[in-house]
Design an enzyme around this catalytic site. Structure first.
Site, PDB file in Angstrom:
ATOM      1  CD  GLU A  43      35.072  39.754  43.539  1.00  5.59           C
ATOM      2  OE1 GLU A  43      35.145  38.638  44.060  1.00  5.59           O
ATOM      3  OE2 GLU A  43      34.009  40.213  43.062  1.00  5.59           O
ATOM      4  CE  LYS A 114      33.209  36.594  46.868  1.00  3.50           C
ATOM      5  NZ  LYS A 114      33.174  36.682  45.376  1.00  3.50           N
ATOM      6  CB  CYS A 155      31.735  40.436  45.131  1.00  4.59           C
ATOM      7  SG  CYS A 155      30.735  40.406  43.611  1.00  4.59           S
TER       8      CYS A 155
END
Length: 271
Positions: A43, A114, A155
């Site tokens: 990331e 995300k 994540c």
């Protein structure tokens, strides 16, 4: 899917974008030279700093960073998951945190924004509010490739099993999850959650992670992982140190696990 060698790259990205891209590119080339056909960066690999400075470092996709990664995938002849970068998109108030999958011809095969933003406060340990500086995505993304169907997450998404189930329902065999997982939460939850997502969805999970303190002061955990559908850790990075870990993702293992323990077929509740 077919059996492939895959690599997770671990970085300590900072606020110098040129330096970050050079470090990432070197390790991608090394992983490809070692035989990796699928390589994943962590990331925010191209710029990692203060949340309140992110907007100034966001860029469009296609843009300079994504074009560099496209050329790198083509040069190396690999599938490359360009970790995530801050995407400036028309009409959006704040940047998206976006991961792009490139094919060996350099073509962008998929892009994932995300969905789950990291807003937490653990007093004295870690405080973050990603929603103050980022917009969130809304689409579950998988891509059919010559390697197999690849699902994409980033994540904090790791804590939301319904996202991974949606990817599994869409046929994902490999899930790639670029991360900058914090050290306090990483010590407690990183490996158990990565293994759980692999086990419950009977897929391979590739989880490249940042390590060390960022320019914004957040300390990341390292310990990049590749995990198989049985939950076996195939490769693990160190707590500290840039580099890559690589493993063979065996198609026969995925087929055998799904055949012998067909829990995906036994589901009775809808997500």
């Amino acid at each position: 899917m077919r059996s492939i060698h895959a690599a997770a790259i671990q970085l300590h990205s900072g606020t110098d974008k040129a330096s970050n891209l050079a470090a990432a590119s070197t390790l991608v080339r090394e992983a490809a030279a070692a035989g990796a056909e699928l390589v994943a960066l962590p990331e925010v690999f191209s710029w990692r700093g203060r949340l309140d400075e992110e907007a100034g470092h966001a860029e469009p996709i296609p843009g300079p960073t994504s074009e560099t990664m496209s050329a790198l995938a083509r040069e190396c002849g690999i599938h490359l998951v360009a970790g995530s970068l801050l995407e400036r998109a028309e009409g959006a108030e704040r940047p998206f945190n976006t991961s792009v999958l490139f094919g060996p011809d350099g073509k962008a095969l998929a892009a994932y924004r995300k969905i789950h933003l990291f807003d937490i406060d653990i007093p004295g340990r870690v405080t973050m509010r990603e929603s103050a500086s980022r917009d969130r995505g809304r689409e579950v993304i998988t891509a059919e490739t010559e390697l197999g169907r690849i699902g994409m997450a980033i994540c904090y998404d790791l804590r939301f099993p319904e996202l991974f189930r949606r990817m599994s329902e869409a046929g994902a065999e490999i899930i790639v999850m670029p991360s900058a997982f914090t050290r306090p939460t990483g010590h407690a939850h990183w490996e158990p959650l990565v293994r759980a997502r692999a086990i419950e969805n009977q897929c391979f999970v590739i989880a490249p992670n940042q390590f060390g303190a960022s320019g914004g002061g957040v300390d990341n955990y390292g310990n990049s992982l590749l995990v198989d559908p049985w939950g076996k850790v195939l490769a693990r990075g160190a707590d500290e140190g840039a580099g890559f870990v690589m493993a063979l993702l065996e198609a026969e293992v995925l087929e055998r696990v799904r055949r012998e323990l067909p829990c995906l077929e036994h589901r009775r509740l809808e997500t």
